[in-house]
Design a protein around this motif. Structure first.
Motif, PDB file in Angstrom:
ATOM      1  N   LYS A 137      -2.577   9.833  -3.657  1.00 23.03           N
ATOM      2  CA  LYS A 137      -2.479  10.867  -4.693  1.00 23.03           C
ATOM      3  C   LYS A 137      -1.038  10.939  -5.160  1.00 23.03           C
ATOM      4  CE  LYS A 137      -3.751  14.608  -7.072  1.00 23.03           C
ATOM      5  NZ  LYS A 137      -4.308  15.824  -6.525  1.00 23.03           N
ATOM      6  N   HIS A 196      -9.155  20.149  -1.362  1.00 23.98           N
ATOM      7  CA  HIS A 196      -7.948  20.562  -0.626  1.00 23.98           C
ATOM      8  C   HIS A 196      -8.431  21.545   0.441  1.00 23.98           C
ATOM      9  CE1 HIS A 196      -5.222  19.287  -4.033  1.00 23.98           C
ATOM     10  NE2 HIS A 196      -6.290  19.597  -4.752  1.00 23.98           N
ATOM     11  N   HIS A 217     -12.339  15.035  -4.374  1.00 24.73           N
ATOM     12  CA  HIS A 217     -11.200  15.909  -4.665  1.00 24.73           C
ATOM     13  C   HIS A 217     -11.323  17.278  -4.009  1.00 24.73           C
ATOM     14  CE1 HIS A 217      -8.225  17.211  -8.088  1.00 24.73           C
ATOM     15  NE2 HIS A 217      -7.868  17.676  -6.903  1.00 24.73           N
ATOM     16  N   ASP A 249     -12.242  19.730  -7.065  1.00 31.63           N
ATOM     17  CA  ASP A 249     -10.884  20.276  -6.936  1.00 31.63           C
ATOM     18  C   ASP A 249     -10.926  21.610  -6.182  1.00 31.63           C
ATOM     19  OD1 ASP A 249      -8.157  20.497  -6.997  1.00 31.63           O
ATOM     20  OD2 ASP A 249      -7.991  20.893  -9.147  1.00 31.63           O
ATOM     21  N   HIS A 302      -9.058  15.866 -12.612  1.00 29.81           N
ATOM     22  CA  HIS A 302      -9.206  17.097 -13.383  1.00 29.81           C
ATOM     23  C   HIS A 302      -8.776  17.029 -14.860  1.00 29.81           C
ATOM     24  CE1 HIS A 302      -5.070  17.706 -12.124  1.00 29.81           C
ATOM     25  NE2 HIS A 302      -5.342  18.256 -10.969  1.00 29.81           N
TER      26      HIS A 302
HETATM   27 ZN    ZN Z   1      -6.489  19.172  -6.717  1.00 23.52          ZN
END
Ligand code: ZN
Ligand code: DOR
Ligand code: ZN
Length: 403
Positions: free
Chosen positions: A104, A20, A18, A267, A194
């Protein structure tokens, strides 16, 4: 070279399902080079990159374009997600053929403004998941509830702690129940990313007990921060779903130890300084975390909050399995890729701003004293970071599902 590893822990390289990294389109926040250097420094050898970039990864062509763009900038291996919205749900097969390891779905508002899919699209993606065997990662927050509560609490001023009330556990648990109900009809495999609240954990537990193929991820920030920290950090720790009260963090720790939680992801969601300051309502959600993912989990383990033996399961084997990278990734075994982390459990150190590889060093963990230091990160047999310092060329490559 010979690594002197007496008294050290040797773990499989971390698979962070996870992140970004923001490339393409959002590189003012951060980029792939900084992000994968940070990963290497922190013991992460494979990242699975989220698709909410600009443009979003929602067709075979964009999968190929993104892979081409990132090749050559990668200090660790990377895999790609495709995104599901009403316009891309018909392109699942082509995105699989193009090499995504999973998909996702954003059920709530997020960076990139990807609209939540209609319920029919969710049925279709889970049917495809059942048919082709891929995992669907869900950002589980029901959009309509988030909008309702945000309007309601926004009217009460701008205390950072109101962010938690604006996205209550109800929105999270409600979305998980939607996903689980659809899976009971359509099958497939989900990963609820999450997970941040007791209520969300309870919802996951319910569906697991009923035999639904639902898995759960949580992130270090939900374990080591709590609502008490809003006063100190303000918008720096604004994230979706929000950091909640201590009781939630304790429940999540129990979930990590009991096996209810299946993976720990970072995340990693960097933003620019001007987006992470000022009014809580206009601040962006998310914080960088790929470099501190393993360090924070090691610290929890070495302080006795979690069993250290859960780390290779939750941070390597399980994510590698869910995204079809196993046993090449996620395992120390013959035929595996040779991704390793060597950790000194005796060493204690302070997280320093200048040691972070992020473009914007907006981490709440700066100044924290942690137990257990990542000494070597080894990618496919090559040392890529030593004592937190990245070395050599970007030798990471794009990885596609193991068939
Ligand atoms: Zn995320
Ligand atoms: O806080 C968040 N930031 N949560 C998400 O789900 C998305 C992420 C982002 O991309 O900024
Ligand atoms: Zn999310």
């Amino acid at each position: 070279e010979v690594i002197e590893a007496g008294g050290m822990l040797v773990l499989p390289g971390v698979v962070d399902e996870h992140v970004h990294m923001r490339e393409p389109g959002l590189t003012y926040k951060d980029d792939f080079e900084h992000g994968t250097k940070a990963a290497a420094a922190g013991g992460v050898t494979t990242v699975v990159e989220m698709p909410n970039t600009l443009p979003p990864v929602d067709s075979a062509e964009r999968v190929a374009e993104k892979a081409r763009l990132l090749q050559g900038k990668a200090y660790v291996d990377f895999a790609l997600y495709g995104v599901i919205h009403d316009g891309s749900v018909g392109r699942i097969r082509e995105m699989l053929d193009a090499g995504v390891v999973g998909f996702k779905v954003f059920l709530g508002p997020t960076t990139g403004n990807i609209p939540p899919p209609r319920l029919g699209s969710l049925v279709e993606v889970m049917e495809s998941s059942e048919k082709y065997g891929f995992t669907v990662a869900f950002h589980a927050e029901t959009h309509e509830l988030v909008e309702y509560f945000t309007a309601r609490y926004r009217a009460q001023g701008s205390k950072p702690s109101l962010h938690d009330l604006a996205r209550p556990p109800l929105a999270e648990a409600h979305a998980i129940r939607t996903i689980g109900s659809i899976q009971e009809h359509a099958g497939g495999r989900s990963l609820i990313v999450h997970v941040s609240s007791k209520q969300a954990l309870e919802a996951v537990e319910e569906f697991k007990r009923r035999g639904v193929s639902m898995y759960a991820e949580t992130c270090p920030h939900y374990l080591v921060l709590s609502a008490d920290d809003y006063e100190k950090y303000g918008p720096l720790i604004k994230v979706n779903p929000p950091i909640r009260g201590r009781d939630h963090a304790e429940a999540l720790l129990r979930g990590v130890n009991s096996g209810l939680i299946d993976t720990i992801g970072s995340d990693h969601a960097p933003h620019a300084p001007e987006e992470k300051s000022g009014d809580i309502w206009s601040a962006a959600s998310g914080m960088p975390g790929v470099q501190t993912l393993l360090p924070l989990m090691l610290d929890l383990a070495l302080r006795g909050f979690i069993d250290v033996r859960r780390i290779p399961l939750l941070m390597a084997r399980n994510p590698a399995k869910l995204f079809k990278l196993w046993p090449w990734k996620g395992e120390i075994a013959p035929g595996s890729s040779g991704d390793l982390v060597v950790v000194d459990p005796r060493e204690e150190y302070v997280v320093r701003e200048e040691d972070l590889y992020y473009k914007h060093k907006l981490s709440p963990y700066i100044g924290w004293r942690l137990k257990g230091r990542v000494k070597y990160t080894i990618l496919k047999g090559v040392v890529v970071a030593r004592d937190g310092v990245v070395e050599g060329k970007p030798v990471g490559s794009w990885v596609r599902p193991v068939r």
